[in-house]
Design an enzyme around this catalytic site. Structure first.
Site, PDB file in Angstrom:
ATOM      1  CG  HIS A   1      46.392  54.719  90.620  1.00  0.00           C
ATOM      2  ND1 HIS A   1      45.952  53.233  90.482  1.00  0.00           N
ATOM      3  CD2 HIS A   1      47.449  54.645  90.998  1.00  0.00           C
ATOM      4  CE1 HIS A   1      46.732  52.154  91.188  1.00  0.00           C
ATOM      5  NE2 HIS A   1      48.357  53.750  91.848  1.00  0.00           N
TER       6      HIS A   1
ATOM      7  CG  ASP B   1      45.965  80.754  91.299  1.00  0.00           C
ATOM      8  OD1 ASP B   1      46.823  81.762  91.225  1.00  0.00           O
ATOM      9  OD2 ASP B   1      44.795  80.563  91.257  1.00  0.00           O
TER      10      ASP B   1
END
Lengths: 226, 226, 226, 226
Positions: free
Chosen positions: D99, D122
């Site tokens: 979370h 990337d």
């Protein structure tokens, strides 16, 4: 006096660790000093030295004009400001300077921090004021600090476009004020970006300040700023 | 009872380390207490003492009117609030108080934290409510906590212009609630400043809360607040 | 030269720890290099290796075209950019690259950081400029860094949509610039989201920059970027 | 198979330390698992156990329906979601759930993270997508993860009103994706609150993604997600 200087060298070296612990400083950009009680001397950080390398024996002892009395290194480039405060405010025993991020953001905006928190009322007695813009290198910063804090409850001043100076009855109290200043500056910033902070009544602020300065902590161990 | 007090002195001293680890406290501004089961006593932090210096043997044992029973130091200045909660809510075994930054920003704005996160539904069962402004020094803070949390699912209350109080079946559960309160307060702040948080359906919140309080964790090790 | 390479392997390995300490890097996404004085060589981080595993003996020695001279691993994927800077700017002895969060947010917006802080005037002499967007894999990033920083006071450039490159007379000075760049980027972001930062006069910025580059720190230990 | 399970117990226990180090988890709210190659088993965190107390021998071995095969404790309450992913995506060797604050703020708003950073191109190949809201307790979360990530370049999904799930060829790659997801979520949030992030061209994103997945790091040590 030698024993007192030895004690303060150790205290000042150690207290810089609190600036690091609370994330108030980057690289070498903050400093702590202590007045040597009863004589016109102060103990202060050397200039441009990493916090990892601070030890009691490389702290600098200066007179209250900023001239080095003991020490092989140059004192902090903020020495003149510390010295001015000690000359002008005899009740001050410790001075701290930081560029802590949230407090310095208020300083960059030239805004004092309004009092929306009981913790701020406790420690600062209301708003944390903004001081003038001043260039380093003479007495201008010191004058700005003293002009802003004289007769003010707050032990912290936000020097415009610069950062924070705090005072205290000793170096530990000044460090506490620097830690609490950043803490309330952060919460005040988060409250401002969240919504509308609720104003506090002046008499509630006064009541909290009075109680905290006189009751909080252990008997005989005052936490109050001067 | 002596063995139980010994155990709780150790637990309360240690749990303050969790407040430090999660960045919920600056200097000495937060505290944990535990009720001593079966007797009208609580174990609480001494006032104004650094977290580094907390040890089982300097924790304070008070009765539930806040009078010191064991200990050489003054108890936390928030002792009256803790004591009031224990007197009024017999199911509560632990109380925590912090000024953690994000939660306190919501408190400064007088706004409850709306429930936009499954983690908040799990632990708090919906919004985290705001309590009234109250001055320290009497029963007003305690009354505000109890009035807000009685009959509410949330184990955390945001006291207006002040900070967070959390309750739990024991001190560890109250510390967990303080950690999770700051975590959801931060995410809720970041969501609010980012865009428009998506509301959750009341029945989904109810379903998550019910499951978490009854199923999560290891069998026989309830994580639920009272 | 062997002793110098040994010294720089140790320095470069150690300085990566400062990137970690100041939270400038996640996983393996930042790197430090040092020029070997007097020869066309540089010492740089190996590619994709955890900061925990960096040691003097796994640093890579490359020539200034980026070809490996000593080392069993591939050099940083940013080696071509570092090498280009060393070829084009003979006064540069150290280069650092990070994606530190606040500075990279300015880079993502393609905005230079305006100078509202004395600390920024000291270290950067004014705004921290934005460089062009450039793809990795050739000399484009190096060219963008050099085109932006040549003749500029700032030792830091915000490469658009990418991150920060800093230069210095040695690797330690470049690391310092990377630390201070993130520090002023954070404060500038907080000031912008808080209110209206107060502009500083050009002559004040000039005065601060001149003093800091020539006076600050210990005699003979320049803190200045080239 | 016994040696492989022993190795994975150690790896999974250790990798939870990276979630703590990068501040992705509070209390016990995040978990890592690894598929045992060649058999229908996975190694996963026990439910509700503190990160301090995780050791190789208290990791849980489950089959891919989530039933415990080895271990005295209950497995993570997210086990069903991990198991569903392993059943549906045979190329996945590791799953992580957190979370983490910034990424979860995007999830709370139901917004995917647009790609304004080369580091995001990337690792994620473009935007980090939002998945559906799903209740815990059955296969709904697993289905939402798989539906969102199948055929998508991103190894991370932001489950609405909930948090992050990441996948990888092994548990280490999934942890890396969780670390990088929070890093780019934070920078993207800071850029959004600062100004107007500059869009990146689709072909530049494609070029960066292709290069990173095929060239970065040491030969034979792919950093790519599946």
């Amino acid at each position: 006096m030698g024993a007192e200087v030895t004690r303060l060298r150790e205290q000042v070296a150690t207290l810089h660790g609190e600036l690091v612990r609370y994330g108030l400083v980057a690289w070498t950009a903050g400093n702590v000093s202590a007045r040597v009680p009863g004589v016109d001397l102060m103990v202060i950080k050397p200039s441009g030295v990493s916090y990892d390398d601070l030890r009691p024996d490389n702290m600098i002892v200066c007179d209250l004009d900023g001239a080095v009395v003991e020490g092989d290194l140059s004192p902090s480039s903020d020495t003149a400001a510390h010295a001015y405060v000690y000359r002008a405010m005899p009740e001050v025993g410790g001075v701290v300077h930081t560029h802590s991020s949230y407090a310095t953001a208020w300083a960059a905006c030239g805004e004092s921090i309004p009092c929306h928190l009981t913790a701020q009322a406790d420690e600062f007695g209301g708003e944390i004021p903004v001081g003038p813009f001043a260039l380093i290198g003479g007495d201008d910063i010191g004058k700005g600090i003293v002009a802003t804090l004289s007769g003010h409850r707050s032990p912290a001043v936000l020097m415009r476009n610069h950062g924070v100076f705090t005072i205290g009855k000793d170096a530990r109290a000044a460090v506490k004020a620097a830690v609490m200043c950043e803490d309330v500056a952060r919460t005040a910033h988060l409250a401002r970006t969240l919504g509308r902070p609720v104003p506090m009544a002046r008499e509630d602020i006064d009541s909290l300040y009075d109680r905290y300065q006189n009751v909080y902590g252990q008997p005989g161990v005052s936490s109050a700023a001067p």
